[in-house]
Scaffold this motif. Sequence first.
Motif, PDB file in Angstrom:
ATOM      1  N   PRO A  61       0.822  -1.209   0.000  1.00 43.73           N
ATOM      2  CA  PRO A  61       0.000   0.000   0.000  1.00 43.73           C
ATOM      3  C   PRO A  61       0.860   1.264   0.000  1.00 43.73           C
ATOM      4  N   ALA A  62       0.390   2.278  -0.694  1.00 42.01           N
ATOM      5  CA  ALA A  62       1.052   3.583  -0.719  1.00 42.01           C
ATOM      6  C   ALA A  62      -0.023   4.664  -0.691  1.00 42.01           C
ATOM      7  N   CYS A  63      -0.961   4.522   0.237  1.00 47.04           N
ATOM      8  CA  CYS A  63      -2.106   5.419   0.311  1.00 47.04           C
ATOM      9  C   CYS A  63      -1.689   6.778   0.868  1.00 47.04           C
ATOM     10  N   GLU A  64      -2.297   7.835   0.357  1.00 45.54           N
ATOM     11  CA  GLU A  64      -1.888   9.189   0.710  1.00 45.54           C
ATOM     12  C   GLU A  64      -2.328   9.593   2.109  1.00 45.54           C
ATOM     13  N   ASN A  65      -3.533   9.167   2.525  1.00 45.52           N
ATOM     14  CA  ASN A  65      -4.088   9.655   3.788  1.00 45.52           C
ATOM     15  C   ASN A  65      -4.400   8.555   4.791  1.00 45.52           C
ATOM     16  N   CYS A  66      -3.852   7.378   4.603  1.00 43.64           N
ATOM     17  CA  CYS A  66      -4.186   6.251   5.480  1.00 43.64           C
ATOM     18  C   CYS A  66      -2.981   5.339   5.643  1.00 43.64           C
ATOM     19  N   ARG A  67      -2.782   4.854   6.863  1.00 41.04           N
ATOM     20  CA  ARG A  67      -1.709   3.902   7.164  1.00 41.04           C
ATOM     21  C   ARG A  67      -2.270   2.705   7.923  1.00 41.04           C
ATOM     22  N   ALA A  68      -3.528   2.344   7.598  1.00 38.89           N
ATOM     23  CA  ALA A  68      -4.194   1.282   8.353  1.00 38.89           C
ATOM     24  C   ALA A  68      -3.638  -0.103   8.036  1.00 38.89           C
ATOM     25  N   CYS A  69      -3.123  -0.315   6.831  1.00 42.10           N
ATOM     26  CA  CYS A  69      -2.596  -1.627   6.450  1.00 42.10           C
ATOM     27  C   CYS A  69      -1.226  -1.846   7.089  1.00 42.10           C
ATOM     28  N   VAL A  70      -1.110  -2.912   7.874  1.00 39.73           N
ATOM     29  CA  VAL A  70       0.131  -3.207   8.592  1.00 39.73           C
ATOM     30  C   VAL A  70       0.568  -4.638   8.277  1.00 39.73           C
ATOM     31  N   SER A  71       1.809  -4.811   7.854  1.00 42.56           N
ATOM     32  CA  SER A  71       2.337  -6.146   7.575  1.00 42.56           C
ATOM     33  C   SER A  71       2.473  -6.939   8.865  1.00 42.56           C
ATOM     34  N   VAL A  72       2.077  -8.220   8.803  1.00 38.24           N
ATOM     35  CA  VAL A  72       2.063  -9.089   9.980  1.00 38.24           C
ATOM     36  C   VAL A  72       2.865 -10.355   9.698  1.00 38.24           C
ATOM     37  N   ARG A  73       3.683 -10.759  10.669  1.00 41.92           N
ATOM     38  CA  ARG A  73       4.324 -12.064  10.578  1.00 41.92           C
ATOM     39  C   ARG A  73       4.302 -12.735  11.955  1.00 41.92           C
ATOM     40  N   ILE A  74       4.006 -14.019  11.951  1.00 40.89           N
ATOM     41  CA  ILE A  74       3.940 -14.808  13.185  1.00 40.89           C
ATOM     42  C   ILE A  74       5.330 -15.323  13.525  1.00 40.89           C
ATOM     43  N   LEU A  75       5.650 -15.320  14.816  1.00 43.97           N
ATOM     44  CA  LEU A  75       6.922 -15.867  15.284  1.00 43.97           C
ATOM     45  C   LEU A  75       6.719 -17.358  15.534  1.00 43.97           C
ATOM     46  N   ALA A  76       7.030 -18.156  14.520  1.00 48.62           N
ATOM     47  CA  ALA A  76       6.684 -19.577  14.526  1.00 48.62           C
ATOM     48  C   ALA A  76       7.361 -20.353  15.646  1.00 48.62           C
ATOM     49  N   GLN A  77       8.614 -20.007  15.948  1.00 44.25           N
ATOM     50  CA  GLN A  77       9.358 -20.773  16.949  1.00 44.25           C
ATOM     51  C   GLN A  77       8.858 -20.513  18.369  1.00 44.25           C
ATOM     52  N   GLU A  78       8.163 -19.412  18.576  1.00 45.28           N
ATOM     53  CA  GLU A  78       7.673 -19.057  19.905  1.00 45.28           C
ATOM     54  C   GLU A  78       6.171 -19.263  20.054  1.00 45.28           C
ATOM     55  N   PHE A  79       5.524 -19.686  18.996  1.00 45.64           N
ATOM     56  CA  PHE A  79       4.064 -19.713  18.977  1.00 45.64           C
ATOM     57  C   PHE A  79       3.489 -20.702  19.991  1.00 45.64           C
ATOM     58  N   CYS A  80       2.428 -20.270  20.664  1.00 46.48           N
ATOM     59  CA  CYS A  80       1.731 -21.118  21.630  1.00 46.48           C
ATOM     60  C   CYS A  80       0.257 -21.214  21.241  1.00 46.48           C
ATOM     61  N   LEU A  81      -0.274 -22.422  21.250  1.00 50.16           N
ATOM     62  CA  LEU A  81      -1.672 -22.642  20.896  1.00 50.16           C
ATOM     63  C   LEU A  81      -2.598 -22.184  22.009  1.00 50.16           C
ATOM     64  N   SER A  82      -3.678 -21.521  21.631  1.00 53.11           N
ATOM     65  CA  SER A  82      -4.736 -21.219  22.589  1.00 53.11           C
ATOM     66  C   SER A  82      -5.621 -22.458  22.720  1.00 53.11           C
ATOM     67  N   LYS A  83      -6.511 -22.450  23.703  1.00 51.43           N
ATOM     68  CA  LYS A  83      -7.420 -23.582  23.883  1.00 51.43           C
ATOM     69  C   LYS A  83      -8.306 -23.774  22.663  1.00 51.43           C
ATOM     70  N   ASN A  84      -8.765 -22.668  22.090  1.00 56.89           N
ATOM     71  CA  ASN A  84      -9.613 -22.765  20.906  1.00 56.89           C
ATOM     72  C   ASN A  84      -8.845 -23.333  19.718  1.00 56.89           C
ATOM     73  N   MET A  85      -7.585 -22.940  19.571  1.00 56.94           N
ATOM     74  CA  MET A  85      -6.775 -23.460  18.466  1.00 56.94           C
ATOM     75  C   MET A  85      -6.513 -24.954  18.629  1.00 56.94           C
ATOM     76  N   LYS A  86      -6.326 -25.396  19.859  1.00 54.66           N
ATOM     77  CA  LYS A  86      -6.163 -26.835  20.105  1.00 54.66           C
ATOM     78  C   LYS A  86      -7.416 -27.592  19.697  1.00 54.66           C
ATOM     79  N   ARG A  87      -8.578 -27.002  19.950  1.00 54.33           N
ATOM     80  CA  ARG A  87      -9.831 -27.648  19.545  1.00 54.33           C
ATOM     81  C   ARG A  87      -9.935 -27.715  18.023  1.00 54.33           C
ATOM     82  N   ILE A  88      -9.480 -26.665  17.346  1.00 56.15           N
ATOM     83  CA  ILE A  88      -9.533 -26.654  15.882  1.00 56.15           C
ATOM     84  C   ILE A  88      -8.605 -27.712  15.304  1.00 56.15           C
ATOM     85  N   LEU A  89      -7.426 -27.866  15.872  1.00 57.42           N
ATOM     86  CA  LEU A  89      -6.517 -28.914  15.410  1.00 57.42           C
ATOM     87  C   LEU A  89      -7.119 -30.294  15.621  1.00 57.42           C
ATOM     88  N   LYS A  90      -7.733 -30.498  16.756  1.00 61.67           N
ATOM     89  CA  LYS A  90      -8.376 -31.793  17.040  1.00 61.67           C
ATOM     90  C   LYS A  90      -9.517 -32.055  16.069  1.00 61.67           C
TER      91      LYS A  90
END
Length: 251
Positions: A61-90
């Motif tokens: 994005p190169a928008c003139e009046n907005c900076r709402a778009c933010v790049s996101v990356r997950i830290l895979a080596q540190e990631f911890c599953l929530s209870k809901n995510m464990k249920r989704i995997l199951k």
Amino acid sequence: MTQHSAHSPQFFLTAPSPCPYLEGQYERKVFTHLVGAKAPELNDLLTQGGFRRSQNIAYRPACENCRACVSVRILAQEFCLSKNMKRILKRNADLIGTARPAEPSTEQYSVFRAYLDARHRRGGMSDMTVLDYAMMVEDTHVDTKVIEYRRRGPDSFVTGRGEGELLAVALTDQMSDGLSMVYSFYDPELEGRSLGTFMILDHIRRAAAAGLPHVYLGYWVNGSRKMAYKVRFRPQEHLGPNGWVRFQQED
């Protein structure tokens, strides 16, 4: 034929168009081409700098009046599953993801078409034909895989592959520092499986197993309900003026 150098890429700016995420806003994008032998190296650098890939184009994005778009990356080596995510995997323990070359199939397009019709009927991709889909998958000069998710079968313990009908697909770039999820889709009739979340969790597992630190999710748009799910996968980093910074938000 026009040639592009990975050492001196040319950048271009699009004209303003209505933002698909925030009502009343207009978006512009800066983009360059990803072609030739140096495309994987350039894709790494640009993705780490907040760009996304679409076919042989890298954009941000190169928008003139907005900076709402933010790049996101997950830290895979540190990631911890929530209870809901464990249920989704199951819930999806009967599925196996198989990484294949970036080659389209009619079966993939069938799932893709059903997904668009159910989830993005008015989006910019809503009128994509089977040829458009083939270009989305094939038109890549980087290390791209199609990960197909199918149910386990009687021979899966031998082959390591799922069998039966195709339920979900992820188009994924392999980078030097992680995996970039370019696009993913699934059978919309299986909403109860939370397949979108499951595919992200599977990519986190794949990155961690390969010793890669990151899973790139693209842009989080603060204020957009469509993008709210991305901040659930923590710890994660957001790209800002001072580089990648660990994201902190009260639940």
